[in-house]
Scaffold this motif. Structure first.
Motif, short mmCIF file in Angstrom:
data_model
loop_
_atom_site.label_atom_id
_atom_site.label_comp_id
_atom_site.label_asym_id
_atom_site.label_seq_id
_atom_site.Cartn_x
_atom_site.Cartn_y
_atom_site.Cartn_z
N TYR A 40 44.57 141.28 51.95
CA TYR A 40 45.06 142.31 52.87
C TYR A 40 45.54 143.53 52.09
N THR A 41 46.28 143.30 51.03
CA THR A 41 46.80 144.40 50.21
C THR A 41 45.67 145.22 49.60
N LEU A 42 44.64 144.55 49.09
CA LEU A 42 43.49 145.25 48.51
C LEU A 42 42.80 146.13 49.56
N ASP A 156 41.48 147.78 62.50
CA ASP A 156 42.22 146.61 62.97
C ASP A 156 43.30 146.21 61.97
N LEU A 157 42.96 146.18 60.69
CA LEU A 157 43.94 145.84 59.66
C LEU A 157 45.07 146.86 59.62
N ASN A 158 44.71 148.14 59.72
CA ASN A 158 45.71 149.20 59.69
C ASN A 158 46.64 149.14 60.88
N ALA A 159 46.06 148.85 62.05
CA ALA A 159 46.87 148.81 63.27
C ALA A 159 47.95 147.74 63.17
N TYR A 160 47.59 146.57 62.66
CA TYR A 160 48.59 145.51 62.56
C TYR A 160 49.62 145.82 61.48
N ALA A 161 49.17 146.40 60.37
CA ALA A 161 50.12 146.78 59.32
C ALA A 161 51.10 147.83 59.85
N ALA A 162 50.62 148.78 60.66
CA ALA A 162 51.50 149.79 61.25
C ALA A 162 52.50 149.15 62.21
#
Length: 208
Positions: A40-42, A156-162
């Motif tokens: 996820y971090t990468l 999708d990944l960005n939305a959850y991280a936000a």
């Protein structure tokens, strides 16, 4: 990199839910929670290197219900998103094309058409709203199967991280998406999205 280091194939679908709940390709690979956090971090850090810019719209459902009962949070999020895209496109005179995950295509198309015809946005320097038709939105939004689009997966990944940047994740031994995951995007964050209102860079929260 993901294939070489973790065995994740190039056609594997990367979604926040899969990484969090060990679904899809990650279940078959038997990856640990710590490894899934590294993946996820990468995915966050690579965005600055490939030249993309991202911002997020977070709707506080409880406050929205108290402020404006009956409004669909998804529709409010799309309206705020298109407002930001209209401002960005107007400043740069750049045409805008929206691609989104499959599902709710009719609703998203309706919101976009309304924005092109009679878009409005709240005034940053006072009360009321301003007429801001999304004239650079060149066509109806296009639905894509997320499994076939790296950019939809990234969104999708960005939305959850936000979301987790605004709302602290529950306590667990290994935080696959810790509260600072959004910050890992670094220079890939589009900071002007909420520059006037302030808050976490690149995240528009409504209602505040």
């Amino acid at each position: 990199m993901l294939k070489k280091n973790f065995g994740v194939l190039i056609n594997a679908e990367l979604k926040a839910n899969f990484l969090l709940r060990n679904k899809g390709i990650f279940y078959r690979l038997g990856l640990t929670e710590d490894t899934r956090r590294r993946i996820y971090t990468l995915c966050m850090r690579v965005q600055a290197n490939i030249g993309t810019k991202t911002f997020a719209i977070i709707i506080n459902k409880e406050k929205l219900e108290a402020k404006d009962q009956g409004r669909d949070p998804r529709e409010v999020a799309w309206e705020y998103l298109i407002q930001r895209l209209e401002r960005l496109s107007t400043k740069s005179t750049t045409p805008v094309m929206i691609f989104h995950d499959e599902g709710e295509a009719a609703t998203i198309r309706k919101i976009a058409r309304k924005a092109r015809r009679a878009g409005r946005a709240g005034s940053a320097f006072g009360t009321g709203s301003l007429s801001r038709p999304a004239k650079f939105l060149i066509d109806d939004p296009v639905a894509r199967d997320s499994g076939h689009s790296y950019f939809v997966q990234m969104a999708d990944l960005n939305a959850y991280a936000a979301f987790r940047r605004v709302f602290q994740p529950p306590q667990r031994l290994v935080q696959i998406v810790p509260q600072n995951m959004w910050d890992q995007i670094g220079t890939g964050i589009y900071r002007p999205a909420n520059k006037l209102k302030g808050g976490i860079p690149g995240i528009v929260v409504w209602p505040r």
